[in-house]
Design a protein around this motif. Sequence first.
Motif, PDB file in Angstrom:
ATOM      1  N   PHE A   1     -33.106  14.729  57.104  1.00 45.38           N
ATOM      2  CA  PHE A   1     -34.689  14.681  57.645  1.00 45.38           C
ATOM      3  C   PHE A   1     -34.988  16.474  57.922  1.00 45.38           C
ATOM      4  CE2 PHE A   1     -35.107  10.098  58.280  1.00 45.38           C
ATOM      5  CZ  PHE A   1     -34.715  10.146  56.997  1.00 45.38           C
ATOM      6  N   GLY A   2     -35.465  16.966  56.899  1.00 50.59           N
ATOM      7  CA  GLY A   2     -36.277  18.215  57.184  1.00 50.59           C
ATOM      8  C   GLY A   2     -36.734  18.842  56.050  1.00 50.59           C
ATOM      9  N   THR A   3     -36.265  19.551  55.452  1.00 48.65           N
ATOM     10  CA  THR A   3     -36.491  20.892  54.695  1.00 48.65           C
ATOM     11  C   THR A   3     -36.214  21.146  52.806  1.00 48.65           C
ATOM     12  OG1 THR A   3     -38.107  22.609  56.241  1.00 48.65           O
ATOM     13  CG2 THR A   3     -37.549  23.315  53.886  1.00 48.65           C
TER      14      THR A   3
ATOM     15  N   LYS B   1     -33.061   6.400  51.032  1.00 52.24           N
ATOM     16  CA  LYS B   1     -32.553   7.868  51.526  1.00 52.24           C
ATOM     17  C   LYS B   1     -32.031   8.582  50.101  1.00 52.24           C
ATOM     18  CE  LYS B   1     -30.029   7.823  55.516  1.00 52.24           C
ATOM     19  NZ  LYS B   1     -28.668   7.835  56.777  1.00 52.24           N
ATOM     20  N   THR B   2     -33.199   9.024  49.644  1.00 47.37           N
ATOM     21  CA  THR B   2     -32.861  10.007  48.417  1.00 47.37           C
ATOM     22  C   THR B   2     -34.145  10.941  47.976  1.00 47.37           C
ATOM     23  OG1 THR B   2     -33.312   8.043  47.007  1.00 47.37           O
ATOM     24  CG2 THR B   2     -31.632   7.884  47.217  1.00 47.37           C
ATOM     25  N   VAL B   3     -33.141  12.026  47.767  1.00 49.02           N
ATOM     26  CA  VAL B   3     -34.806  12.976  47.817  1.00 49.02           C
ATOM     27  C   VAL B   3     -34.808  13.007  46.031  1.00 49.02           C
ATOM     28  CG1 VAL B   3     -35.882  15.178  48.257  1.00 49.02           C
ATOM     29  CG2 VAL B   3     -34.809  14.287  49.968  1.00 49.02           C
ATOM     30  N   ASN B   4     -35.577  12.832  45.369  1.00 47.82           N
ATOM     31  CA  ASN B   4     -35.883  12.879  43.697  1.00 47.82           C
ATOM     32  C   ASN B   4     -36.199  14.560  43.416  1.00 47.82           C
ATOM     33  OD1 ASN B   4     -33.845  10.556  43.358  1.00 47.82           O
ATOM     34  ND2 ASN B   4     -35.722   9.750  43.966  1.00 47.82           N
ATOM     35  N   CYS B   5     -35.612  15.338  42.524  1.00 43.11           N
ATOM     36  CA  CYS B   5     -36.163  16.639  42.117  1.00 43.11           C
ATOM     37  C   CYS B   5     -36.737  16.018  40.475  1.00 43.11           C
ATOM     38  CB  CYS B   5     -35.502  18.084  42.291  1.00 43.11           C
ATOM     39  SG  CYS B   5     -36.161  19.196  41.290  1.00 43.11           S
ATOM     40  N   GLU B   6     -38.020  16.450  39.366  1.00 46.57           N
ATOM     41  CA  GLU B   6     -37.728  15.845  38.476  1.00 46.57           C
ATOM     42  C   GLU B   6     -39.098  17.064  37.996  1.00 46.57           C
ATOM     43  OE1 GLU B   6     -39.794  12.062  36.291  1.00 46.57           O
ATOM     44  OE2 GLU B   6     -39.920  11.834  38.045  1.00 46.57           O
TER      45      GLU B   6
ATOM     46  N   THR C   1     -31.365  21.670  46.922  1.00 52.17           N
ATOM     47  CA  THR C   1     -31.130  21.977  48.288  1.00 52.17           C
ATOM     48  C   THR C   1     -31.704  21.835  49.150  1.00 52.17           C
ATOM     49  OG1 THR C   1     -31.666  23.899  48.451  1.00 52.17           O
ATOM     50  CG2 THR C   1     -29.384  23.871  46.468  1.00 52.17           C
ATOM     51  N   ASN C   2     -31.019  21.394  50.530  1.00 49.75           N
ATOM     52  CA  ASN C   2     -31.671  21.251  51.823  1.00 49.75           C
ATOM     53  C   ASN C   2     -30.107  22.347  52.641  1.00 49.75           C
ATOM     54  OD1 ASN C   2     -29.722  19.768  52.690  1.00 49.75           O
ATOM     55  ND2 ASN C   2     -30.898  18.527  53.477  1.00 49.75           N
ATOM     56  N   ASP C   3     -30.547  21.651  53.991  1.00 52.66           N
ATOM     57  CA  ASP C   3     -29.814  22.822  54.970  1.00 52.66           C
ATOM     58  C   ASP C   3     -28.717  22.321  54.929  1.00 52.66           C
ATOM     59  OD1 ASP C   3     -32.249  24.584  55.880  1.00 52.66           O
ATOM     60  OD2 ASP C   3     -32.260  22.973  57.649  1.00 52.66           O
ATOM     61  N   LYS C   4     -27.358  21.355  55.043  1.00 51.65           N
ATOM     62  CA  LYS C   4     -26.727  21.720  54.814  1.00 51.65           C
ATOM     63  C   LYS C   4     -26.024  20.433  53.467  1.00 51.65           C
ATOM     64  CE  LYS C   4     -27.453  20.288  59.431  1.00 51.65           C
ATOM     65  NZ  LYS C   4     -26.891  19.155  60.947  1.00 51.65           N
TER      66      LYS C   4
ATOM     67  N   VAL D   1     -41.155  19.721  53.451  1.00 52.29           N
ATOM     68  CA  VAL D   1     -40.224  19.281  54.761  1.00 52.29           C
ATOM     69  C   VAL D   1     -41.045  17.803  54.539  1.00 52.29           C
ATOM     70  CG1 VAL D   1     -40.901  18.815  56.739  1.00 52.29           C
ATOM     71  CG2 VAL D   1     -41.281  21.044  55.856  1.00 52.29           C
ATOM     72  N   ILE D   2     -40.117  16.843  54.168  1.00 53.14           N
ATOM     73  CA  ILE D   2     -39.544  15.469  53.897  1.00 53.14           C
ATOM     74  C   ILE D   2     -39.676  14.978  55.540  1.00 53.14           C
ATOM     75  CG2 ILE D   2     -38.492  13.424  53.433  1.00 53.14           C
ATOM     76  CD1 ILE D   2     -37.331  15.281  50.746  1.00 53.14           C
ATOM     77  N   LYS D   3     -40.489  13.737  56.005  1.00 51.87           N
ATOM     78  CA  LYS D   3     -40.072  12.738  56.903  1.00 51.87           C
ATOM     79  C   LYS D   3     -40.914  11.748  56.829  1.00 51.87           C
ATOM     80  CE  LYS D   3     -41.140  16.864  60.126  1.00 51.87           C
ATOM     81  NZ  LYS D   3     -42.365  17.677  61.438  1.00 51.87           N
ATOM     82  N   CYS D   4     -39.706  11.233  57.222  1.00 50.98           N
ATOM     83  CA  CYS D   4     -39.998   9.132  56.296  1.00 50.98           C
ATOM     84  C   CYS D   4     -40.868   8.777  57.739  1.00 50.98           C
ATOM     85  CB  CYS D   4     -38.801   8.693  56.047  1.00 50.98           C
ATOM     86  SG  CYS D   4     -38.493   9.134  54.278  1.00 50.98           S
ATOM     87  N   SER D   5     -41.779   8.869  58.500  1.00 49.36           N
ATOM     88  CA  SER D   5     -41.645   8.425  60.133  1.00 49.36           C
ATOM     89  C   SER D   5     -43.008   7.270  59.360  1.00 49.36           C
ATOM     90  CB  SER D   5     -42.822   9.332  60.146  1.00 49.36           C
ATOM     91  OG  SER D   5     -44.379   9.383  59.353  1.00 49.36           O
ATOM     92  N   GLY D   6     -43.186   7.002  58.254  1.00 45.02           N
ATOM     93  CA  GLY D   6     -43.740   5.675  57.825  1.00 45.02           C
ATOM     94  C   GLY D   6     -42.730   4.227  57.822  1.00 45.02           C
ATOM     95  N   GLN D   7     -41.943   5.224  57.362  1.00 43.83           N
ATOM     96  CA  GLN D   7     -40.522   4.041  57.202  1.00 43.83           C
ATOM     97  C   GLN D   7     -39.646   4.660  57.547  1.00 43.83           C
ATOM     98  OE1 GLN D   7     -40.347   4.125  53.129  1.00 43.83           O
ATOM     99  NE2 GLN D   7     -42.888   3.477  52.419  1.00 43.83           N
TER     100      GLN D   7
END
Length: 306
Positions: free
Chosen positions: A174-176, A134-139, A154-157, A193-199
């Motif tokens: 999840f979201g943008t 449950k992490t998002v990485n910016c590199e 950033t995201n919406d929240k 837009v990040i969606k974890c549909s496969g996991q």
Amino acid sequence: MNFRRIFLVKCLLLLFPSVKCSVTNWIYRAVNESALLSVAASGNIYQVTWLRNGEKLLQIKDKNVKHYVNKEQCRCKIFPNGTLQIEQVVKEDSGEYKVTVYQKDGKLKAEENTMFIVQEPVPQPVLSAECMNKTVNCEVKQKTKNETFIIELTNDKSKKIRNGTRLELHMRYFGTFRCVVKNQVSEKMTEKVIKCSGQLDFHLVLSIAGGVIFFVIFVTLLIYCIKKKKAERPEDVDEEQMMQARRVDSEIVGRELPQPPCNPTLKQLRVQQRPLPQPQVMQQALPPRPRPRTQQRTPNHPRERP
């Protein structure tokens, strides 16, 4: 002690009202751009000298320009008002620039320090997600070893900012997601837009696995009980068949041998005394026995009397 320092500074300002205090300015430019380093002194300027990291670059005195370094290596020139211009700047041009301004009578009119920094334009950031953690990485990939950037994820929240080349954000939804990378000369952004549909979520996976295990155990016990009941059923069937056979036999006997009444009549007594008809057994036909041969009788002669 502080009062003495303040008093000393006031005295110097009264004695030299035309001298400006040393000021440090910060100027940022991108690679291959041009830079102008100006002088804050006003009025007529007689002599201006520029130094970089303590070494003289060039000087203008009574409108005559003097270079202390190679012109091609310096890539710089000075204007009559004392402004320094550097063309096609590179990272080696970064450093501390000092300018001194003198009047015609030799008095110091102004002195300024300028920190000039040349930076590379920031590269395009890369956004990625790890759904299990449950992490998002910016590199951002470094072009030089000690280069750092201002990264804003950033995201919406939620929002997170730090200096470096990599930023990680623990996401609840999840979201943008938007990653902005910038320095003092440029800025770039990546939005995804990040969606974890496969996991699936880790807790959700555990819940599903527990439900599957419970279902398998339940089905196994159900099959075991059904097999056990099937194994016990033939014995029950045999007992039921024996009971039914006994009931039928008792009914037949009851029908064939009715109980005599308390006061039987003469006719009933006669019927009871009669023997029951026995079933005729089929006897195998035996071969006829051979008849014994008849012996011829000898005639009895009368015995003679003596």
